[in-house]
Design an enzyme around this catalytic site. Structure first.
Site: not given
Length: 454
Positions: A332, A391
């Protein structure tokens, strides 16, 4: 004749595209020379500070003796840790998305009456103009539901007598109406796609005022309208965890940028949808599910860690799945040790997997989550650690809920419009300047040449 002309133009365009590529290439070294913050990120991965917000905060490190020290990720909505927020409404057995919308929009947690009144407003606004579904959604089906959302949000402009009024009361009403209507547009758009492109039966269920946003999505999406309490709880939780992520994520920054021009709410939300549609932003969870489909078909033993590691190495070497060199759902831009949304979602994903008899698949996800950071650190030079992001599990959760993949990113949009709305209001209230960053031209000066001399 017309088709041959089009083919001829395609060949011309192909040739012109090569010219365009050649004359738009910029030497990468120039970005370093002029200290350009590509992607508005510093070389160490930190975001360039371009604004202030009270809506969301992403916390992933501390500074100690001038040294950046990664810490487990935290996400705050209006200063409240999203983990505490989630635990609070789940413990009480209530839905959380409507409470979260209220918190993001108005800055405080609602009391029971305020929440009930707000839920009633959403229920009353949860309808589309007469014949809108028939004339604008069913008669113009699309293979991409994000396209359906953007197109129909812009269409709603024509049904609003005060569409260009940017006063706070009017903007808030527009935003609340869109929060209420996004699930209808997305689900009906999917039903049109399913009917006209996949030749399945057409189901158009009207929303029920007594149901929450998450419950209505499942009710409208499923032919029999049936769902369990755990299914509704998990979808509601997913909506909460995707509702906001600070002002620096791409689609929220787009919301600030476009709002700063003084334009209408519908144009702002359509622009934000265009941003979220991109696979680098909202479409990542589909890639995770597709990656796991490929992984499951190639692994002989889902419990064999050595075999899993070998597959992950192949992913990084561009020898497996889509040859992108990425392990989707891992890493991320901000978080390094952990993404709090992933931590929360994983706990409930495990419960749903047990209910659905999918524990073996959940265990595979869990093993990849554990092994992938180690494989990446061994093969790649990194400025910070990596961990699974939201996700990683959200697509798995949606799959278990029977939500079709065409709806994965629209579900994200149904949630994130709450954050976009809050940030639009914040931008208007603070009456900032039009957002216009600087670009330095590196083109060489040239003289104009008359056309006959070229």
């Amino acid at each position: 004749m017309r088709n041959s002309k089009i083919k001829e133009h395609k060949e011309e365009i192909e040739a012109l595209s090569k010219l365009a590529q050649k004359n738009n290439y910029i030497d990468p070294e120039l970005f370093t020379k002029y200290q350009v913050k590509r992607g508005l990120r510093d070389l160490d991965g930190k975001g360039v500070l371009v604004g202030l917000t009270e809506i969301g905060e992403v916390h992933s490190y501390i500074i100690e003796e001038n040294e950046t020290i990664p810490v487990p990720g935290r996400l705050m909505y209006r200063g409240i840790d999203v983990t505490e927020l989630s635990n609070g409404f789940i413990k009480s057995g209530k839905n959380g998305f409507e409470e979260t919308c209220y918190l993001l929009l108005f800055g405080d947690l609602p009391n029971e009456k305020q929440l009930a009144d707000f839920e009633q407003i959403l229920a009353d606004y949860r309808h589309l103009p007469d014949d809108f579904v028939r004339d604008l959604i069913l008669k113009a089906p699309s293979r991409d539901i994000m396209n359906v959302l953007a197109r129909n949000v812009l269409a709603l402009y024509s049904f609003d007598d005060r569409a260009d009024d940017t006063s706070i009361p009017n903007v808030l009403e527009q935003c609340i109406r869109l929060i209420a209507c996004f699930p209808l547009i997305a689900v009906y758009g999917y039903q049109a796609y399913s009917h006209y492109y996949e030749k399945k039966s057409l189901f158009i269920h009207s929303p029920k005022p007594e149901l929450s946003t998450a419950e209505n999505i499942l009710h409208m999406l499923r032919p029999d309208s049936q769902f369990t309490k755990l299914e509704a709880t998990l979808l509601d939780l997913a909506l909460v965890l995707h509702a906001e992520h600070g002002g620096g994520n791409n689609s929220t920054f787009v919301t600030h940028v476009v709002t700063s021009t003084g334009t209408d709410t519908y144009s702002v939300m359509a622009a934000a949808l265009g941003s979220l549609k991109g696979p680098r932003h909202g479409g990542a969870n589909i890639k995770v599910v597709q990656m796991f489909d490929d992984m499951k078909s190639n692994l002989k033993d889902w419990d064999n860690e050595k075999e899993i590691e070998e597959y992950l190495v192949k992913l990084l070497k561009k020898e497996a799945f889509d040859r992108s060199g990425l392990i989707y759902g891992i890493g991320h831009a901000v978080y390094s040790i952990s993404d709090p949304r992933c931590v929360i979602l994983k706990e409930y994903a495990e419960k749903l997997a047990k209910e659905k008899g999918l524990e073996a698949e959940f265990n595979l996800y869990s093993k990849v989550e554990e092994l992938a950071p180690k494989v990446i650190s061994e093969m790649r030079k990194m400025y910070k650690g990596v961990s699974a992001n939201v996700d990683f599990y959200s697509g798995f959760v949606y799959s278990m809920l029977g939500i079709p993949r065409e709806m994965f990113t629209p579900i994200f949009a149904i949630s994130r419009i709450a954050g976009w709305s809050a940030h639009r209001v914040e931008e208007i209230v603070n009456a900032g300047k039009i957002i216009r960053p600087a670009y330095k031209s590196v083109a060489k000066r040239r003289e104009y040449v008359d056309i006959e001399k070229r």
